[in-house]
Design a protein around this motif. Structure first.
Motif, short mmCIF file in Angstrom:
data_model
loop_
_atom_site.label_atom_id
_atom_site.label_comp_id
_atom_site.label_asym_id
_atom_site.label_seq_id
_atom_site.Cartn_x
_atom_site.Cartn_y
_atom_site.Cartn_z
N GLN A 31 0.84 -1.21 0.00
CA GLN A 31 0.00 0.00 0.00
C GLN A 31 0.87 1.25 0.00
N GLN A 32 1.96 1.22 0.77
CA GLN A 32 2.81 2.41 0.81
C GLN A 32 3.48 2.63 -0.54
N ARG A 33 3.89 1.54 -1.21
CA ARG A 33 4.47 1.71 -2.54
C ARG A 33 3.42 2.20 -3.53
N LEU A 34 2.16 1.77 -3.31
CA LEU A 34 1.08 2.28 -4.16
C LEU A 34 0.94 3.79 -3.96
N CYS A 35 1.04 4.23 -2.72
CA CYS A 35 0.94 5.67 -2.45
C CYS A 35 2.10 6.41 -3.09
N ILE A 36 3.28 5.78 -3.12
CA ILE A 36 4.42 6.41 -3.80
C ILE A 36 4.13 6.49 -5.30
N ALA A 37 3.57 5.40 -5.86
CA ALA A 37 3.22 5.41 -7.29
C ALA A 37 2.19 6.50 -7.58
N ARG A 38 1.24 6.65 -6.68
CA ARG A 38 0.21 7.68 -6.86
C ARG A 38 0.83 9.07 -6.90
#
Ligand SMILES: Nc1ncnc2c1ncn2[C@@H]1O[C@H](COP(=O)(O)OP(=O)(O)OP(=O)(O)O)[C@@H](O)[C@H]1O
Ligand SMILES: [Mg+2]
Lengths: 309, 252
Positions: free
Chosen positions: B154-161
């Protein structure tokens, strides 16, 4: 005075502990009885509606009930088709919701996402007042104010019509829709809003693309409550819509709803046990089934869209 | 090359002053770490960069943060916070994906900017997830909910976002504090990788992390910027006694 030792109390047979256990049991029994009473009342209502409706269907076939295009239980040659009443109910509800859902959602969005504390303090009591006005007042408001106003635009509008009734019911249920919707939106955690703002979203984008979808399960409850209120509303339609069962989808005509029929007939003096008398219960049962259906849909929606934040 | 410059920044929540005359440069394509004991004002300083404080009442600040190359003062009253946030991305301490699909999460910032072309969005989604080191794990389930991912994912998803909108500056507030050691080292590698394309400011409590990933370090204490230097120098020969005490674990 010598202080009692803790060990005395820890013995399960100590009087203090016994009294405490009995108290707990008693409280539990009282609470259970309170909870159970609501279930009994509901069951009782269903029982009466069903038991009074069954004899009705001994006189009137189920197909007639569902396909006959007239509802005239009090005429010399009575007809028992529920469709006109369903039509009237459906029409007023749809008109009310077309007004209340968009407006209620917009108000909730304003209160939850835009308004500062002061604006909220002023607006919320006013909205709540809207819900506190007696429905009779709304009925005469529809008949004596809204209809004449509408007649200025539509000169051919009859004095009794579904449109005015539906619109006023819409106004009436706005506070139900807006306050539950606002609660649902405010329950959306701040970090989701921050996530949205952090990528450059505006307030409106945050409200409509993040907060409302995230609150959807709660918002659907608000809408369902609005629908139930609109379906069950009686006074406004009885006063302003004309009490004439009318198989039409034209909102500028008079019509009757299930509820309006029930008050109209129960105020008269129908002999107990006559088919006309039973028809009240059948109408009531139909309404209950309708409302129940929407509640089940609402429950399913809530489950389906429950968000884990 | 300097990407941004904090100049005489004072900040207070109501009456309580939290940042005292802070000035420091943020170097281009470098990683700047903010360290210091709990409550010293790291998060507060970080959130000044993207005007997050404007969302709440009671925050008062003065001073400047100049963003280069155009030297706009992002703290100026007449600068729209939305414009600032379009250029400066942020990743929060606690992973905060939207309750939407993985794809919708990544392209949210693009859609908010009015970009609708599906092929473009899809391409950008893939690039950003690649850059965040998440593509391989999620490429087959872009349409499933982001909530299904693990905390680290999820945190990497937030970075991607945050990366999807190509920010000039990326703010990270303790991005690994809620994660296990493996996810943490994953994200640390990622951060070092990212500095090729974006300037990064990272708040961290983990001094090893600061030492491993950052080029410059700022040590803050009770709202003051005590010391700002190259990370290697700061961790070997700090010039202030308080810095030394902190990095040797004597307080904090
Ligand atoms: N919203 C707020 N209102 C009032 N005071 C606040 C608010 N947020 C933070 N503070 C105070 O400001 C000071 C700095 O807080 P800040 O969150 O910037 O610290 P921090 O360095 O990020 O700490 P940590 O390492 O624990 O995250 C603290 O004393 C805190 O109590
Ligand atoms: Mg912090």
């Amino acid at each position: 005075m010598a202080r009692p030792k803790l060990a005395e109390f820890t013995s399960a047979n100590h009087p203090v502990r016994r009294i405490r256990r009995i108290k707990e049991l008693l409280i539990e029994a009282v609470l259970f009885a309170a909870a159970a009473s609501s279930v009994f009342v509901t069951l009782g209502i269903v029982y009466i509606l069903v038991s009074e409706s069954l004899p009705f269907f001994a006189h009137v076939s189920f197909t007639e009930f569902l396909t006959e295009r007239e509802w005239t239980p009090l005429f010399a040659e009575p007809k028992y088709g529920i469709l006109p009443l369903l039509c009237g109910t459906f029409l007023t509800t749809v008109i009310a919701l077309l007004l209340a859902i968009p407006l209620g959602t917009i108000i909730a969005t304003y209160l939850s996402e835009y308004a500062n504390a002061r604006a909220r303090e002023i607006l919320k009591p006013i909205l709540e007042l809207l819900a506190a006005v007696p429905t009779v007042v709304y009925g005469y408001f529809a008949l004596l104010f809204v209809t004449p106003l509408l007649q200025k635009i539509m000169p051919n509008l009859p004095g009794f019509n579904v449109l005015a009734a539906g619109l006023v019911i819409g106004v009436m249920i706005i506070p139900y829709v807006s306050s539950l919707t606002e609660d649902a939106m405010r329950a959306v955690p701040g970090y989701l809003r921050e996530a949205s703002y952090a990528v450059g979203a505006s307030r409106m984008q945050t409200a409509f693309r993040v907060v409302i979808p995230a609150a959807f399960s709660g918002i659907s409850s608000a809408y369902i409550l609005g629908i139930s209120r609109a379906l069950g509303e009686t006074m406004v339609v009885a006063i302003a819509a004309g009490m004439q069962p009318n198989l039409t989808l034209n909102p500028t005509e008079p019509a009757a709803t299930i509820t309006a029929f029930i008050v109209q007939v129960s105020l008269g003096d129908l002999p107990h046990g006559s088919v006309g008398y039973q028809s009240i219960y059948v109408a009531g049962l139909t309404l209950l089934i309708l409302t129940l259906t929407f509640n089940v849909i609402g429950f399913a929606l809530r489950k389906r869209f429950r968000e884990v934040y | 090359m300097v990407k941004a410059e904090v100049k005489n920044l004072n900040f207070s929540y109501g009456e309580k002053q939290v940042l005292k005359n802070v000035s420091m440069p943020i170097y281009d394509n470098k990683i700047t770490a903010l360290i210091g004991p709990s409550g010293c004002g790291k998060t507060t300083l970080l959130r000044c960069f993207n005007r997050m404080h404007d969302l709440y009442k009671g925050a008062k600040y003065d001073g400047q943060i100049l963003l280069h190359p155009d030297e706009v003062n992002i703290l100026a009253r007449d600068i729209d916070p939305m414009e600032v946030r379009m250029r400066i991305g942020m990743v929060f301490q606690k992973p905060n994906p939207f309750p939407k699909s993985i794809y919708e999460n990544v392209v949210y910032g693009l859609k908010v900017r009015g970009i609708k072309r599906r092929s473009f969005l899809q391409e950008r989604c893939e690039q950003s997830l690649q850059a965040a080191g998440l593509w391989g794990e999620v490429k087959d389930r872009l349409n499933s909910g982001a909530q299904m991912l693990s905390g680290g994912q999820q945190q990497r998803l937030c970075i991607a976002r945050a990366l999807a909108v190509e920010p000039e500056l990326l703010l990270l507030d303790e991005p690994t504090s809620a994660l296990d050691p493996i996810s943490t080292s994953h994200i640390e590698d990622l951060i070092v990788d990212l500095k090729k394309t974006v300037t990064i400011v990272i708040v961290t409590h983990n001094l090893h992390q600061a030492a491993r990933v950052s080029d410059r370090t700022a040590f803050m204490y009770l709202g003051d910027l005590i010391e700002f230097d190259e990370t290697s120098k700061m961790f070997t020969t700090p010039s202030d006694k308080r810095t030394e005490n902190y990095i040797t674990g004597r307080f904090g």
